[in-house]
Design a protein around this motif. Structure first.
Motif, PDB file in Angstrom:
ATOM      1  N   GLU A 187      11.761  -4.339  -9.342  1.00 32.92           N
ATOM      2  CA  GLU A 187      10.302  -4.396  -9.448  1.00 32.92           C
ATOM      3  C   GLU A 187       9.737  -2.975  -9.534  1.00 32.92           C
ATOM      4  O   GLU A 187      10.303  -2.039  -8.984  1.00 32.92           O
ATOM      5  N   ALA A 188       8.601  -2.848 -10.213  1.00 33.44           N
ATOM      6  CA  ALA A 188       7.939  -1.551 -10.315  1.00 33.44           C
ATOM      7  C   ALA A 188       7.470  -1.112  -8.926  1.00 33.44           C
ATOM      8  O   ALA A 188       6.938  -1.906  -8.165  1.00 33.44           O
ATOM      9  N   ALA A 189       7.707   0.149  -8.590  1.00 30.80           N
ATOM     10  CA  ALA A 189       7.276   0.678  -7.295  1.00 30.80           C
ATOM     11  C   ALA A 189       5.763   0.825  -7.288  1.00 30.80           C
ATOM     12  O   ALA A 189       5.178   1.331  -8.240  1.00 30.80           O
ATOM     13  N   ARG A 190       5.138   0.385  -6.215  1.00 34.96           N
ATOM     14  CA  ARG A 190       3.689   0.430  -6.095  1.00 34.96           C
ATOM     15  C   ARG A 190       3.309   0.997  -4.738  1.00 34.96           C
ATOM     16  O   ARG A 190       4.117   1.080  -3.837  1.00 34.96           O
ATOM     17  N   PRO A 244       5.187   4.744  -0.479  1.00 31.01           N
ATOM     18  CA  PRO A 244       6.393   4.054   0.001  1.00 31.01           C
ATOM     19  C   PRO A 244       7.558   5.004   0.284  1.00 31.01           C
ATOM     20  O   PRO A 244       8.496   4.635   0.970  1.00 31.01           O
ATOM     21  N   ASP A 245       7.510   6.231  -0.230  1.00 31.05           N
ATOM     22  CA  ASP A 245       8.592   7.192  -0.003  1.00 31.05           C
ATOM     23  C   ASP A 245       8.431   7.969   1.302  1.00 31.05           C
ATOM     24  O   ASP A 245       9.356   8.061   2.096  1.00 31.05           O
ATOM     25  N   CYS A 246       7.236   8.545   1.522  1.00 31.33           N
ATOM     26  CA  CYS A 246       7.076   9.419   2.683  1.00 31.33           C
ATOM     27  C   CYS A 246       6.082   8.893   3.717  1.00 31.33           C
ATOM     28  O   CYS A 246       5.990   9.438   4.807  1.00 31.33           O
ATOM     29  N   GLY A 247       5.320   7.858   3.366  1.00 28.96           N
ATOM     30  CA  GLY A 247       4.365   7.284   4.302  1.00 28.96           C
ATOM     31  C   GLY A 247       3.013   7.978   4.318  1.00 28.96           C
ATOM     32  O   GLY A 247       2.160   7.644   5.127  1.00 28.96           O
ATOM     33  N   GLY A 248       2.783   8.940   3.426  1.00 26.34           N
ATOM     34  CA  GLY A 248       1.503   9.640   3.367  1.00 26.34           C
ATOM     35  C   GLY A 248       0.369   8.700   3.021  1.00 26.34           C
ATOM     36  O   GLY A 248       0.533   7.790   2.208  1.00 26.34           O
TER      37      GLY A 248
END
Length: 62
Positions: A24-27, A38-42
């Motif tokens: 699925e496309a990352a959103r 979704p990578d660092c939580g910023g």
């Protein structure tokens, strides 16, 4: 990479999914009224196009 889906895209996605990969496309994730990377939580405002912490960008849908 072509922007239009090809007949092989579904087959390739099935192959990856069967091996535990997410196709699925990352959103953005949502946290309260903010967008969350979704990578660092910023946390970012609702109109963000790129994470100002790590540079992550949401993928476009094919």
């Amino acid at each position: 990479m072509a922007s239009a889906p090809s007949p092989n895209d579904d087959l390739f996605d099935e192959f990856l999914t069967s091996r535990g990969h997410d196709t699925e496309a990352a959103r953005w994730e949502e946290s309260y009224n903010k967008l969350q990377c979704p990578d660092c939580g910023g946390l970012h405002e609702g109109d963000a196009a790129e994470c100002s912490v790590c540079g992550w960008r949401p993928e476009t849908v094919r």
